[in-house]
Design a protein around this motif. Structure first.
Motif, PDB file in Angstrom:
ATOM      1  N   MET A   1      40.798  31.153  23.293  1.00  0.00           N
ATOM      2  CA  MET A   1      39.402  31.216  23.734  1.00  0.00           C
ATOM      3  C   MET A   1      38.592  32.238  22.928  1.00  0.00           C
ATOM      4  SD  MET A   1      38.902  28.928  25.888  1.00  0.00           S
ATOM      5  CE  MET A   1      37.962  28.847  27.361  1.00  0.00           C
ATOM      6  N   GLU A   2      39.085  32.574  21.771  1.00  0.00           N
ATOM      7  CA  GLU A   2      38.393  33.544  20.928  1.00  0.00           C
ATOM      8  C   GLU A   2      37.010  33.044  20.495  1.00  0.00           C
ATOM      9  OE1 GLU A   2      39.160  35.279  16.504  1.00  0.00           O
ATOM     10  OE2 GLU A   2      40.843  35.363  17.905  1.00  0.00           O
ATOM     11  N   GLN A   3      36.952  31.812  20.019  1.00  0.00           N
ATOM     12  CA  GLN A   3      35.676  31.253  19.571  1.00  0.00           C
ATOM     13  C   GLN A   3      34.717  31.080  20.746  1.00  0.00           C
ATOM     14  OE1 GLN A   3      35.991  27.379  17.665  1.00  0.00           O
ATOM     15  NE2 GLN A   3      34.643  28.086  16.028  1.00  0.00           N
ATOM     16  N   ALA A   4      35.217  30.640  21.875  1.00  0.00           N
ATOM     17  CA  ALA A   4      34.379  30.449  23.052  1.00  0.00           C
ATOM     18  C   ALA A   4      33.797  31.769  23.545  1.00  0.00           C
ATOM     19  CB  ALA A   4      35.165  29.763  24.161  1.00  0.00           C
ATOM     20  N   ALA A   5      34.568  32.840  23.502  1.00  0.00           N
ATOM     21  CA  ALA A   5      34.070  34.146  23.937  1.00  0.00           C
ATOM     22  C   ALA A   5      32.941  34.617  23.019  1.00  0.00           C
ATOM     23  CB  ALA A   5      35.207  35.166  23.965  1.00  0.00           C
ATOM     24  N   TRP A   6      33.115  34.447  21.713  1.00  0.00           N
ATOM     25  CA  TRP A   6      32.056  34.795  20.756  1.00  0.00           C
ATOM     26  C   TRP A   6      30.798  33.964  21.043  1.00  0.00           C
ATOM     27  CZ3 TRP A   6      29.966  31.334  17.155  1.00  0.00           C
ATOM     28  CH2 TRP A   6      29.041  31.895  16.279  1.00  0.00           C
ATOM     29  N   ALA A   7      30.982  32.674  21.258  1.00  0.00           N
ATOM     30  CA  ALA A   7      29.851  31.774  21.513  1.00  0.00           C
ATOM     31  C   ALA A   7      29.137  32.148  22.808  1.00  0.00           C
ATOM     32  CB  ALA A   7      30.339  30.333  21.570  1.00  0.00           C
ATOM     33  N   ARG A   8      29.909  32.500  23.837  1.00  0.00           N
ATOM     34  CA  ARG A   8      29.293  32.881  25.108  1.00  0.00           C
ATOM     35  C   ARG A   8      28.405  34.108  24.914  1.00  0.00           C
ATOM     36  NH1 ARG A   8      28.761  36.023  29.269  1.00  0.00           N
ATOM     37  NH2 ARG A   8      28.793  35.229  31.388  1.00  0.00           N
ATOM     38  N   ASP A   9      28.913  35.099  24.230  1.00  0.00           N
ATOM     39  CA  ASP A   9      28.135  36.323  24.005  1.00  0.00           C
ATOM     40  C   ASP A   9      26.863  36.036  23.210  1.00  0.00           C
ATOM     41  OD1 ASP A   9      30.104  37.712  25.367  1.00  0.00           O
ATOM     42  OD2 ASP A   9      31.024  38.554  23.552  1.00  0.00           O
ATOM     43  N   LEU A  10      26.968  35.225  22.186  1.00  0.00           N
ATOM     44  CA  LEU A  10      25.798  34.891  21.372  1.00  0.00           C
ATOM     45  C   LEU A  10      24.771  34.105  22.186  1.00  0.00           C
ATOM     46  CD1 LEU A  10      24.330  34.867  18.657  1.00  0.00           C
ATOM     47  CD2 LEU A  10      25.660  32.802  18.069  1.00  0.00           C
ATOM     48  N   ALA A  11      25.223  33.108  22.922  1.00  0.00           N
ATOM     49  CA  ALA A  11      24.302  32.304  23.730  1.00  0.00           C
ATOM     50  C   ALA A  11      23.629  33.153  24.809  1.00  0.00           C
ATOM     51  CB  ALA A  11      25.049  31.127  24.361  1.00  0.00           C
ATOM     52  N   GLU A  12      24.390  34.028  25.437  1.00  0.00           N
ATOM     53  CA  GLU A  12      23.808  34.901  26.452  1.00  0.00           C
ATOM     54  C   GLU A  12      22.731  35.798  25.847  1.00  0.00           C
ATOM     55  OE1 GLU A  12      25.197  37.760  30.120  1.00  0.00           O
ATOM     56  OE2 GLU A  12      26.520  37.620  28.376  1.00  0.00           O
ATOM     57  N   GLN A  13      23.018  36.328  24.684  1.00  0.00           N
ATOM     58  CA  GLN A  13      22.050  37.192  23.990  1.00  0.00           C
ATOM     59  C   GLN A  13      20.753  36.431  23.690  1.00  0.00           C
ATOM     60  OE1 GLN A  13      23.635  38.626  20.260  1.00  0.00           O
ATOM     61  NE2 GLN A  13      21.604  38.933  19.424  1.00  0.00           N
ATOM     62  N   LEU A  14      20.867  35.176  23.317  1.00  0.00           N
ATOM     63  CA  LEU A  14      19.691  34.394  22.906  1.00  0.00           C
ATOM     64  C   LEU A  14      18.957  33.712  24.062  1.00  0.00           C
ATOM     65  CD1 LEU A  14      21.244  32.755  19.724  1.00  0.00           C
ATOM     66  CD2 LEU A  14      19.381  34.447  19.772  1.00  0.00           C
ATOM     67  N   LEU A  15      19.661  33.456  25.164  1.00  0.00           N
ATOM     68  CA  LEU A  15      19.060  32.651  26.228  1.00  0.00           C
ATOM     69  C   LEU A  15      18.852  33.355  27.565  1.00  0.00           C
ATOM     70  CD1 LEU A  15      21.094  29.334  25.690  1.00  0.00           C
ATOM     71  CD2 LEU A  15      18.728  29.792  24.985  1.00  0.00           C
ATOM     72  N   ALA A  30      29.305  24.741  29.753  1.00  0.00           N
ATOM     73  CA  ALA A  30      30.558  25.364  29.303  1.00  0.00           C
ATOM     74  C   ALA A  30      31.648  25.243  30.372  1.00  0.00           C
ATOM     75  CB  ALA A  30      30.316  26.820  28.933  1.00  0.00           C
ATOM     76  N   ALA A  31      31.277  25.380  31.636  1.00  0.00           N
ATOM     77  CA  ALA A  31      32.264  25.223  32.716  1.00  0.00           C
ATOM     78  C   ALA A  31      32.819  23.799  32.730  1.00  0.00           C
ATOM     79  CB  ALA A  31      31.630  25.573  34.062  1.00  0.00           C
ATOM     80  N   ARG A  32      31.968  22.817  32.467  1.00  0.00           N
ATOM     81  CA  ARG A  32      32.431  21.423  32.379  1.00  0.00           C
ATOM     82  C   ARG A  32      33.387  21.281  31.195  1.00  0.00           C
ATOM     83  NH1 ARG A  32      32.292  18.349  36.340  1.00  0.00           N
ATOM     84  NH2 ARG A  32      32.054  16.462  35.118  1.00  0.00           N
ATOM     85  N   ALA A  33      33.075  21.947  30.087  1.00  0.00           N
ATOM     86  CA  ALA A  33      33.925  21.864  28.895  1.00  0.00           C
ATOM     87  C   ALA A  33      35.326  22.403  29.181  1.00  0.00           C
ATOM     88  CB  ALA A  33      33.280  22.612  27.733  1.00  0.00           C
ATOM     89  N   VAL A  34      35.399  23.488  29.920  1.00  0.00           N
ATOM     90  CA  VAL A  34      36.698  24.068  30.263  1.00  0.00           C
ATOM     91  C   VAL A  34      37.547  23.054  31.020  1.00  0.00           C
ATOM     92  CG1 VAL A  34      37.822  25.854  31.676  1.00  0.00           C
ATOM     93  CG2 VAL A  34      35.906  26.456  30.181  1.00  0.00           C
ATOM     94  N   LEU A  35      36.912  22.229  31.847  1.00  0.00           N
ATOM     95  CA  LEU A  35      37.641  21.219  32.619  1.00  0.00           C
ATOM     96  C   LEU A  35      38.248  20.127  31.739  1.00  0.00           C
ATOM     97  CD1 LEU A  35      35.192  20.741  35.630  1.00  0.00           C
ATOM     98  CD2 LEU A  35      37.308  22.096  35.556  1.00  0.00           C
ATOM     99  N   ALA A  51      29.712  24.045  23.683  1.00  0.00           N
ATOM    100  CA  ALA A  51      28.976  23.928  24.945  1.00  0.00           C
ATOM    101  C   ALA A  51      28.090  25.159  25.172  1.00  0.00           C
ATOM    102  CB  ALA A  51      29.954  23.744  26.103  1.00  0.00           C
ATOM    103  N   TYR A  52      28.622  26.331  24.884  1.00  0.00           N
ATOM    104  CA  TYR A  52      27.805  27.539  25.011  1.00  0.00           C
ATOM    105  C   TYR A  52      26.649  27.552  24.014  1.00  0.00           C
ATOM    106  CZ  TYR A  52      30.658  30.191  28.325  1.00  0.00           C
ATOM    107  OH  TYR A  52      31.292  30.633  29.457  1.00  0.00           O
TER     108      TYR A  52
END
Length: 187
Positions: A1-15, A30-35, A51-52
């Motif tokens: 989940m390394e890439q997803a964690a980076w993406a989450r942080d970036l998306a949160e920063q921008l949105l 993103a929660a749907r993607a995890v499923l 997804a993020y």
């Protein structure tokens, strides 16, 4: 989940601050993607990251063309140095070619970003088109109706969604069927 964690942080920063409702939607996608991890295996992290990132092009910091898939993908490529697959998924998410055509940007989109393989593109479409603006899970028909209601029938987004509906429904049906085969119909 390394890439997803980076993406989450970036998306949160921008949105998160400028567009909290868009951020809620993004977290739901993103929660749907995890499923979908049971059917994606090693590609689950990439899908969750996409997804993020799929709607970062709405960020006021990134708006250039006004076409959020292209603006987001360009930012990922040119500024964030993201993986090419993430850029392609963001650029073409949820049958974006239809809106690109409406905006006169189809040639630009296709010249800059090739499409990702259908299984991953369909998975991202499934996640986006089964998540409402508040992050709640919706049936795809409810999601399509919500988009039309939000924009109005004459808006280019509504026209694009109308054109994309067969593509969207096929993607959701494909992913739903694969989930049912692998883990049962309750997914």
């Amino acid at each position: 989940m390394e890439q997803a964690a980076w993406a989450r942080d970036l998306a949160e920063q921008l949105l998160a601050k400028p567009l909290p409702r868009r951020w809620a939607h993004t977290k739901g996608v993103a929660a749907r993607a995890v499923l979908l991890a049971p059917i994606l295996g090693d590609e689950a992290d990439a899908l969750t990251a996409a997804a993020y990132l799929h709607d970062i092009g709405y960020s006021p910091e990134l708006v250039d063309t006004g076409f959020h898939p292209l603006d987001g993908a360009r930012y990922l490529r040119d500024v964030a140095g993201a993986d090419e697959r993430l850029c392609r998924l963001v650029a073409h998410h949820s049958c974006a070619v239809n809106e690109a055509a409406e905006r006169g940007l189809l040639d630009v989109l296709n010249a800059e970003f090739t499409q990702e393989r259908p299984e991953l593109a369909d998975a991202l479409t499934y996640c986006d088109m089964t998540t409402g603006p508040d992050g709640r899970h919706l049936d795809v028909t409810e999601r399509l109706a919500e988009i039309h209601a939000r924009y109005g029938s004459e808006h280019l987004v509504s026209r694009s969604i109308t054109a994309a509906t067969p593509c969207i429904l096929a993607a959701v049906t494909s992913v739903t069927s694969t989930l049912a085969q692998r883990i049962g119909p309750s997914a």
